[in-house]
Write an enzyme that holds these catalytic residues in place. Structure first.
Site, PDB file in Angstrom:
ATOM      1  N   CYS A   1       0.834  -1.210   0.000  1.00 50.58           N
ATOM      2  CA  CYS A   1       0.000   0.000   0.000  1.00 50.58           C
ATOM      3  C   CYS A   1       0.869   1.260   0.000  1.00 50.58           C
ATOM      4  O   CYS A   1       1.540   1.537  -0.984  1.00 50.58           O
ATOM      5  CB  CYS A   1      -0.997  -0.048   1.154  1.00 50.58           C
ATOM      6  SG  CYS A   1      -2.395   1.079   0.926  1.00 50.58           S
TER       7      CYS A   1
ATOM      8  N   GLU B   1      -1.560  -8.934   4.322  1.00 50.48           N
ATOM      9  CA  GLU B   1      -1.479  -9.307   5.750  1.00 50.48           C
ATOM     10  C   GLU B   1      -2.835  -9.276   6.445  1.00 50.48           C
ATOM     11  O   GLU B   1      -2.992  -9.828   7.526  1.00 50.48           O
ATOM     12  CB  GLU B   1      -0.489  -8.388   6.482  1.00 50.48           C
ATOM     13  CG  GLU B   1      -0.985  -6.983   6.827  1.00 50.48           C
ATOM     14  CD  GLU B   1      -1.118  -6.060   5.618  1.00 50.48           C
ATOM     15  OE1 GLU B   1      -0.683  -6.453   4.515  1.00 50.48           O
ATOM     16  OE2 GLU B   1      -1.688  -4.969   5.775  1.00 50.48           O
TER      17      GLU B   1
ATOM     18  N   HIS C   1      -3.575  -5.324   0.614  1.00 48.97           N
ATOM     19  CA  HIS C   1      -3.008  -5.744   1.906  1.00 48.97           C
ATOM     20  C   HIS C   1      -3.050  -7.256   2.124  1.00 48.97           C
ATOM     21  O   HIS C   1      -4.018  -7.767   2.685  1.00 48.97           O
ATOM     22  CB  HIS C   1      -3.793  -5.077   3.044  1.00 48.97           C
ATOM     23  CG  HIS C   1      -3.505  -3.629   3.186  1.00 48.97           C
ATOM     24  ND1 HIS C   1      -2.502  -3.159   3.982  1.00 48.97           N
ATOM     25  CD2 HIS C   1      -4.083  -2.554   2.603  1.00 48.97           C
ATOM     26  CE1 HIS C   1      -2.465  -1.830   3.904  1.00 48.97           C
ATOM     27  NE2 HIS C   1      -3.409  -1.447   3.070  1.00 48.97           N
TER      28      HIS C   1
END
Ligand SMILES: *[C@@H]1O[C@H](CO)[C@@H](O)[C@H](O)[C@H]1NC(C)=O
Ligand SMILES: *[C@@H]1O[C@H](CO)[C@@H](O)[C@H](O)[C@H]1NC(C)=O
Ligand SMILES: *[C@@H]1O[C@H](CO)[C@@H](O)[C@H](O)[C@H]1NC(C)=O
Length: 301
Positions: free
Chosen positions: A121, A231, A229
């Protein structure tokens, strides 16, 4: 070696384990928007868990250290992740440390010292700016949406080891969480020879109006980035559109596993065990975030 054949498999395996690089990965801390006394930076815990899940040990990279301290750290760790967030990519502690690590990584890789960088990001936006020198980002309506990836044709290093059914899921299901105001539009990317000769586009997405780069890898360097993202699927629960489905969680793991495997390709290590102990994230504890945060847990520094 004359008695090589007498070495048993078990011994070879132990030798392999001993020689296997330690895989310590740095994560850049970033400036808090409202710093307090003795607390000026943070790392969202999901980035730490992301790398730990794939077998890395995390080293937080504090902001506002000296160039010398960053150089020493660079020789001690095996890769760096530039996380997402809200810091300035033009002027902040995060911007300064990212620039120093980016330049050291380019220089090391040119010497044959394989050192990977990953940007997520904001981290990818920072990478684009570091590569191009001038920001070409545009506003997109992508602050709160999960999307399937539109893959480009051709091979990649990043997705090479992914199971085919996971690639299908990534292409069909909204597994990639986007929370960014800015994006690099394909049109702007195409206009920059510097960017098109540096980055291979692995996937794009659109907000309905603007097609933007969503996954990239560098042609000649182990530099990777996602505007989304990876994660969050496994580790963040505050926003309802994050896909915690089995495929979504596997995306988290496979992305991390790829990056950590890249970081096992150099032999950087701390000069002493003591220095390593003092640098590891285990010296810090994450705290539960306030109700309005998008993160479950945060490390403050
Ligand atoms: C860190 O450096 C940035 C600029 O690089 C500066 O704006 C900020 O105040 C510094 N923070 C601390 C805590 O020294
Ligand atoms: C932004 O995108 C969302 C869907 O993700 C849509 O509901 C909304 O209308 C869009 N807003 C604008 C200003 O286009
Ligand atoms: C960017 O360039 C690629 C490859 O030349 C082309 O396929 C694509 O249509 C271009 N996209 C835009 C938005 O200019």
């Amino acid at each position: 070696v004359s008695n090589f054949s007498s070495i048993k498999c078990k011994d070879l395996f132990l030798i392999y384990v001993l020689l296997c690089p330690c895989s310590c990965e740095g994560i850049l801390a970033q400036d808090l928007s409202t710093p307090k006394e003795n607390q000026n930076a943070y790392i969202a815990a999901s980035y730490v868990k992301f790398l730990e899940a794939a077998g890395a040990r995390v080293v937080p990279i504090m902001i506002n250290q000296t160039d010398e301290e960053y150089r020493r750290l660079f020789k001690s760790i095996n890769g760096v992740l530039f996380p997402g967030g809200g810091a300035s990519i033009f002027s902040s502690g995060y911007q300064r440390s990212s620039k120093i690590f980016y330049e050291m990584a380019l220089e090391a890789n040119r010497r044959g010292d394989y050192f990977p960088i990953w940007g997520t990001c904001l981290g990818l936006e920072q990478l684009f700016l570091l590569t191009n020198g001038v920001s070409l980002l545009t506003r997109t309506n992508t602050t709160a949406v999960s999307l399937p990836l539109k893959f480009t044709k051709g091979k990649s290093k990043m997705f090479q080891g992914f199971p085919p059914e996971l690639m299908d899921a990534l292409a069909l299901e909204p597994l990639t969480e986007n929370s960014h105001r800015w994006s690099l539009a394909m049109e702007a990317f195409n206009s920059s020879n510097t960017l098109t000769s540096f980055y291979k586009v692995l996937s794009t997405n659109t907000d309905g109006k603007t097609e933007f780069l969503s996954t990239v890898e560098a042609f000649d360097y182990p530099i990777y980035g996602t505007q989304w993202h990876p994660e969050k699927n496994a580790f963040e629960w505050r926003r309802p559109f994050v896909a915690h489905t089995p495929s979504g969680v596997r995306v988290t793991f496979f992305m991390a596993e790829f990056f950590v495997s890249e970081a096992r390709k150099n032999f950087h290590r701390f000069a002493t065990e003591d220095e390593e102990n003092q640098a590891l994230i285990y010296n810090f504890s994450p705290v539960k975030s306030s109700a309005k945060s998008i993160f479950e847990q945060i490390y403050y520094f």
